[in-house]
Design an enzyme around this catalytic site. Structure first.
Site, PDB file in Angstrom:
ATOM      1  N   GLU A  75      -4.930   3.583   6.069  1.00  0.00           N
ATOM      2  CA  GLU A  75      -4.763   3.308   4.635  1.00  0.00           C
ATOM      3  C   GLU A  75      -5.472   4.402   3.834  1.00  0.00           C
ATOM      4  O   GLU A  75      -4.987   4.870   2.817  1.00  0.00           O
ATOM      5  CB  GLU A  75      -5.343   1.935   4.282  1.00  0.00           C
ATOM      6  CG  GLU A  75      -5.196   1.613   2.787  1.00  0.00           C
ATOM      7  CD  GLU A  75      -5.469   0.158   2.466  1.00  0.00           C
ATOM      8  OE1 GLU A  75      -5.108  -0.726   3.280  1.00  0.00           O
ATOM      9  OE2 GLU A  75      -6.051  -0.099   1.400  1.00  0.00           O
TER      10      GLU A  75
ATOM     11  N   ARG B 287       0.828  -1.234   0.000  1.00  0.00           N
ATOM     12  CA  ARG B 287       0.000   0.000   0.000  1.00  0.00           C
ATOM     13  C   ARG B 287       0.854   1.273   0.000  1.00  0.00           C
ATOM     14  O   ARG B 287       0.463   2.294   0.555  1.00  0.00           O
ATOM     15  CB  ARG B 287      -0.983   0.031   1.182  1.00  0.00           C
ATOM     16  CG  ARG B 287      -1.953  -1.103   1.218  1.00  0.00           C
ATOM     17  CD  ARG B 287      -2.875  -1.161  -0.015  1.00  0.00           C
ATOM     18  NE  ARG B 287      -3.592  -2.400   0.034  1.00  0.00           N
ATOM     19  CZ  ARG B 287      -3.177  -3.525  -0.578  1.00  0.00           C
ATOM     20  NH1 ARG B 287      -2.108  -3.515  -1.355  1.00  0.00           N
ATOM     21  NH2 ARG B 287      -3.866  -4.635  -0.468  1.00  0.00           N
TER      22      ARG B 287
ATOM     23  N   SER C 165     -10.663  -0.489   3.221  1.00  0.00           N
ATOM     24  CA  SER C 165      -9.965  -0.671   4.499  1.00  0.00           C
ATOM     25  C   SER C 165      -9.523   0.678   5.041  1.00  0.00           C
ATOM     26  O   SER C 165      -8.876   1.456   4.344  1.00  0.00           O
ATOM     27  CB  SER C 165      -8.732  -1.552   4.305  1.00  0.00           C
ATOM     28  OG  SER C 165      -9.131  -2.832   3.899  1.00  0.00           O
TER      29      SER C 165
HETATM   30  C1  LIG Z   1     -15.555  -0.948  -1.173  1.00  0.00           C
HETATM   31  C2  LIG Z   1     -14.083  -0.701  -1.351  1.00  0.00           C
HETATM   32  C3  LIG Z   1     -13.224  -1.773  -1.412  1.00  0.00           C
HETATM   33  C4  LIG Z   1     -11.843  -1.568  -1.569  1.00  0.00           C
HETATM   34  N1  LIG Z   1     -11.020  -2.652  -1.649  1.00  0.00           N
HETATM   35  C5  LIG Z   1      -9.700  -2.468  -1.821  1.00  0.00           C
HETATM   36  C6  LIG Z   1      -8.814  -3.588  -1.930  1.00  0.00           C
HETATM   37  O1  LIG Z   1      -9.215  -4.740  -1.888  1.00  0.00           O
HETATM   38  N2  LIG Z   1      -7.496  -3.352  -2.097  1.00  0.00           N
HETATM   39  C7  LIG Z   1      -6.995  -2.076  -2.168  1.00  0.00           C
HETATM   40  O2  LIG Z   1      -5.781  -1.925  -2.331  1.00  0.00           O
HETATM   41  N3  LIG Z   1      -7.816  -0.998  -2.077  1.00  0.00           N
HETATM   42  C8  LIG Z   1      -9.137  -1.152  -1.919  1.00  0.00           C
HETATM   43  N4  LIG Z   1      -9.963  -0.071  -1.817  1.00  0.00           N
HETATM   44  C9  LIG Z   1      -9.383   1.278  -1.852  1.00  0.00           C
HETATM   45  C10 LIG Z   1      -9.373   1.926  -3.257  1.00  0.00           C
HETATM   46  O3  LIG Z   1     -10.341   1.334  -4.068  1.00  0.00           O
HETATM   47  C11 LIG Z   1      -8.014   1.830  -3.938  1.00  0.00           C
HETATM   48  O4  LIG Z   1      -6.998   2.406  -3.150  1.00  0.00           O
HETATM   49  C12 LIG Z   1      -8.052   2.501  -5.324  1.00  0.00           C
HETATM   50  O5  LIG Z   1      -6.921   2.094  -6.022  1.00  0.00           O
HETATM   51  C13 LIG Z   1      -8.110   4.022  -5.253  1.00  0.00           C
HETATM   52  O6  LIG Z   1      -8.360   4.530  -6.567  1.00  0.00           O
HETATM   53  P1  LIG Z   1      -9.145   5.895  -6.803  1.00  0.00           P
HETATM   54  O7  LIG Z   1      -9.171   6.182  -8.237  1.00  0.00           O
HETATM   55  O8  LIG Z   1     -10.457   5.860  -6.130  1.00  0.00           O
HETATM   56  O9  LIG Z   1      -8.176   6.904  -6.048  1.00  0.00           O
HETATM   57  P2  LIG Z   1      -8.599   8.221  -5.250  1.00  0.00           P
HETATM   58  O10 LIG Z   1      -9.264   7.813  -3.977  1.00  0.00           O
HETATM   59  O11 LIG Z   1      -9.307   9.153  -6.141  1.00  0.00           O
HETATM   60  O12 LIG Z   1      -7.154   8.823  -4.929  1.00  0.00           O
HETATM   61  C14 LIG Z   1      -6.274   8.130  -4.050  1.00  0.00           C
HETATM   62  C15 LIG Z   1      -4.933   8.894  -4.051  1.00  0.00           C
HETATM   63  O13 LIG Z   1      -4.329   8.757  -5.345  1.00  0.00           O
HETATM   64  C16 LIG Z   1      -4.089  10.038  -5.932  1.00  0.00           C
HETATM   65  N5  LIG Z   1      -4.303   9.895  -7.375  1.00  0.00           N
HETATM   66  C17 LIG Z   1      -5.402   9.459  -8.025  1.00  0.00           C
HETATM   67  N6  LIG Z   1      -5.190   9.408  -9.340  1.00  0.00           N
HETATM   68  C18 LIG Z   1      -3.906   9.827  -9.544  1.00  0.00           C
HETATM   69  C19 LIG Z   1      -3.081   9.975 -10.686  1.00  0.00           C
HETATM   70  N7  LIG Z   1      -3.522   9.707 -11.927  1.00  0.00           N
HETATM   71  N8  LIG Z   1      -1.812  10.412 -10.511  1.00  0.00           N
HETATM   72  C20 LIG Z   1      -1.329  10.703  -9.272  1.00  0.00           C
HETATM   73  N9  LIG Z   1      -2.078  10.579  -8.150  1.00  0.00           N
HETATM   74  C21 LIG Z   1      -3.344  10.142  -8.290  1.00  0.00           C
HETATM   75  C22 LIG Z   1      -5.061  10.993  -5.260  1.00  0.00           C
HETATM   76  O14 LIG Z   1      -4.550  12.311  -5.287  1.00  0.00           O
HETATM   77  C23 LIG Z   1      -5.101  10.402  -3.834  1.00  0.00           C
HETATM   78  O15 LIG Z   1      -3.999  10.855  -3.076  1.00  0.00           O
HETATM   79  C24 LIG Z   1     -11.342  -0.248  -1.664  1.00  0.00           C
HETATM   80  C25 LIG Z   1     -12.225   0.839  -1.606  1.00  0.00           C
HETATM   81  C26 LIG Z   1     -13.592   0.619  -1.468  1.00  0.00           C
HETATM   82  C27 LIG Z   1     -14.529   1.793  -1.434  1.00  0.00           C
END
Ligand SMILES: Cc1cc2nc3c(=O)[nH]c(=O)nc-3n(C[C@H](O)[C@H](O)[C@H](O)COP(=O)(O)OP(=O)(O)OC[C@H]3O[C@@H](n4cnc5c(N)ncnc54)[C@H](O)[C@@H]3O)c2cc1C
Length: 330
Positions: free
Chosen positions: A299, A179, A229
């Protein structure tokens, strides 16, 4: 932008004609937690060139900015963000199969990537079927599940940064760990990536994905507002087990509640605010520490000034970087 009328910025950004530009956009509409105050300016560029044009504009005018994917791993301040928030969801959407590789824009959903790989009979992204969010967010978090994570498939990334502009990096430069990645410490914006996969059997890939989805539906609060998480697993232990041990399932602060289904999930029952989630996280963290001696680390990423950094307990966990409070360098 504090104290400055955002309208001239909005007008200037609109003249770039790269996509919708809105003022005072509620960020709760753009997060899976359904939490977050307004963005002073919210832009949705329609192309990669548009994203780059926005990034160059905010850099040249020294305006604070924040990149958002699907908002599934963020807890955004109730006060909102006094910044230009740039969404990748419209502009970075291309996906291309190139032999045993996928080239994809950072705004593409991981689930779409998993389906595309399965259709092309390419194995390696089965784990991604159950993770919400975009490829960009997954790179930042080295998102993973079911025994794999992004580090297993990323070959290279095209990034933009304020000093070097657009350039390519190899996966090793991203320093992926559990992570974690260098994206969390460096002002890199991921534009697109090449993922290296392995030829496989399409039916078997689909069966594995279906199995992962079933497991997810049984073990997690699917359909409720949350951010996945809340704490990282203090490996080899699991945050969920530690939180369950202290009897925290069902604990609540206003509408923020510890899920009965998975103790490492906090649910927004309707009108939870970021401060409620933070208060609940502090309570859980203190209780787990008292009972087990384990310090849980968040996280979910705190985004915004204020609450997250004012409590000494949390000052050690989040530090201010630009406009966002992020996790500490460890
Ligand atoms: C129901 C649920 C289940 C989940 N299960 C998991 C799991 O099993 N495993 C896991 O690892 N995670 C899990 N997550 C967490 C999440 O889905 C992941 O971390 C996902 O990869 C985040 O992507 P996002 O586009 O939503 O990022 P965001 O939440 O929009 O952003 C996260 C971070 O990344 C940055 N960011 C986004 N895009 C870019 C880019 N293009 N360049 C630079 N920085 C950027 C943002 O500024 C922020 O700091 C879960 C979340 C939910 C709601």
């Amino acid at each position: 932008m504090t104290g400055v009328n955002a309208s001239p910025i909005v007008s200037a950004l609109r003249t770039l004609e790269v996509g919708p530009v809105r003022e005072e956009e509620p960020l709760r509409k753009h997060t899976s937690f359904k939490i977050g105050g307004p963005a002073r300016v919210f832009v949705e560029p329609e192309s990669q060139a548009g994203v780059i044009a926005m990034l160059e504009w905010v850099r040249d005018h020294q305006v604070p900015y924040f990149i958002i994917g699907q908002g599934t791993n963020v807890l955004i301040s109730d006060q909102g963000l006094d910044a230009v928030v740039i969404s990748t969801s419209r502009g970075l959407k291309t996906v291309e199969v190139q032999g045993d590789r996928l080239r994809a824009g950072s705004g593409v959903l991981l689930t779409k990537l998993a389906h595309t790989a399965a259709k092309a009979a390419l194995s390696g992204l089965e784990f991604a079927i159950s993770i919400p969010g975009t490829l960009g967010g997954a790179l930042v978090m080295n998102a993973g599940a079911h025994g794999s994570s992004m580090v297993a498939v990323v070959e290279g990334v095209t990034v933009w940064d304020p000093i070097h502009g657009v350039h390519a990096i190899e996966a090793s430069e991203a320093e992926f760990a559990y992570r974690q990645s260098r994206f969390q410490k460096t002002p890199w914006i991921a534009l697109d990536s090449v993922l290296k996969l392995t030829p496989g059997d399409a039916d078997h890939i689909r069966q594995t994905m279906a199995h992962h989805m079933d497991y997810r539906k049984k073990s997690q609060p699917v359909g409720e507002a949350n951010a996945g998480s809340i704490f990282k697993n203090p490996l080899p232990q699991y945050a969920g087990q530690l939180i369950e041990q202290i009897g925290a399932k069902g604990w609540s602060v206003n509408d923020a509640v510890v899920s009965e289904r998975h103790a490492n999930f906090i649910i927004n029952r309707g009108s939870a605010r970021a401060v409620d989630v933070l208060a609940l996280m502090r309570r859980i963290r203190a209780a787990v520490y008292q009972k087990t001696g384990v310090v849980l680390r968040p996280e979910v990423r705190w985004i915004g000034p204020g609450e997250g950094g004012t409590d000494t307990l949390w000052e050690n966990l989040w530090y201010m970087e630009g406009i966002g409070l992020k996790e500490p360098c460890e």
